[in-house]
Motif scaffolding. Sequence first.
Motif, mmCIF file in Angstrom:
data_model
loop_
_atom_site.group_PDB
_atom_site.id
_atom_site.type_symbol
_atom_site.label_atom_id
_atom_site.label_comp_id
_atom_site.label_asym_id
_atom_site.label_seq_id
_atom_site.Cartn_x
_atom_site.Cartn_y
_atom_site.Cartn_z
ATOM 1 N N LEU A 1 0.860 -1.016 0.095
ATOM 2 C CA LEU A 1 0.868 -0.373 -0.408
ATOM 3 C C LEU A 1 0.907 1.163 -0.342
ATOM 4 C CD1 LEU A 1 -2.768 -0.707 2.474
ATOM 5 C CD2 LEU A 1 -2.894 -1.325 0.003
ATOM 6 N N GLY A 2 1.766 1.050 0.863
ATOM 7 C CA GLY A 2 2.833 2.596 0.771
ATOM 8 C C GLY A 2 3.189 2.207 -0.443
ATOM 9 N N ILE B 1 2.799 6.370 -2.802
ATOM 10 C CA ILE B 1 4.110 7.320 -3.368
ATOM 11 C C ILE B 1 3.959 7.088 -5.054
ATOM 12 C CG2 ILE B 1 6.562 6.945 -4.239
ATOM 13 C CD1 ILE B 1 6.858 5.990 -0.951
ATOM 14 N N LEU B 2 3.980 5.917 -5.554
ATOM 15 C CA LEU B 2 3.318 6.167 -6.847
ATOM 16 C C LEU B 2 2.276 7.332 -7.161
ATOM 17 C CD1 LEU B 2 3.384 1.750 -7.705
ATOM 18 C CD2 LEU B 2 6.049 4.193 -8.185
ATOM 19 N N PHE B 3 1.586 7.016 -6.997
ATOM 20 C CA PHE B 3 0.016 7.868 -7.624
ATOM 21 C C PHE B 3 0.410 9.195 -7.134
ATOM 22 C CE2 PHE B 3 -1.822 3.737 -7.481
ATOM 23 C CZ PHE B 3 -2.837 3.649 -8.608
ATOM 24 N N THR B 4 0.810 9.493 -6.211
ATOM 25 C CA THR B 4 1.898 11.191 -5.492
ATOM 26 C C THR B 4 2.639 11.815 -6.052
ATOM 27 O OG1 THR B 4 2.431 10.209 -3.199
ATOM 28 C CG2 THR B 4 0.336 10.758 -3.074
#
Length: 226
Positions: A27-28, A32-35
């Motif tokens: 989930l982390g 990170i990839l989407f933000t």
Amino acid sequence: MVVIKSASADLRRRYPLFFEIGLATSLGLAVILFTVPFETSDDFVIVEQQQEVVHVEDIEQTQQLEKPPPPPQAPAPIEVSNEAMVEEIALDFDMDLDLSETVTSAPVPPPPPPDAPAPAPEPEPEIEIFVIVENPPELIGGIQGVQDRLQYPEVARLAGLEGTVFVQFIVDERGNVVDPMCIRDPGGGTCDEALRVIRDAKFKPGRQRGKAVKVRFSLPVKFRLQ
């Protein structure tokens, strides 16, 4: 009582802990990839290749500048009056036709002088010689009759020569043998003996469309020592 704990049993109890740690890590990474913002470069340029232009030119048809010479002109007709033509032509309508007059034949040519050479005689038409006919010639007495009349040549006998002589000839309209010749022989006088017996042979002539004709024929004559 002593209880022994195995390593596999200890790992089974820790499965939920490992699962939660892996889920939290996944989930982390997803957050990170989407933000994280991804900036694109504006330096990307699309280069369009210019196509070659083909120019089509119209070729004018060559014109013939020189004019052909005019055709020769026929001479102008000369007018002749009808009166002049009638005066020049004299027509005689007072002709008498005597039907009782005998018609004379053409004159006979004079005979040739006595010292003139005699005319050459006309060549006789060449008689056709057939190779294949409807009814071929038949040897009277058969080939055995020819073999029985053979006399073995002494030279061939002393030399021990044996073989077959092939004789070719023409059977005329009366069944006679004409122009015999050996086309193959073993030697030692066998050809001469074969020609002798073939000349004495008689045939029933060959016929083409019911008519006796000349036919080219051949026979084998065998020489064997007894």
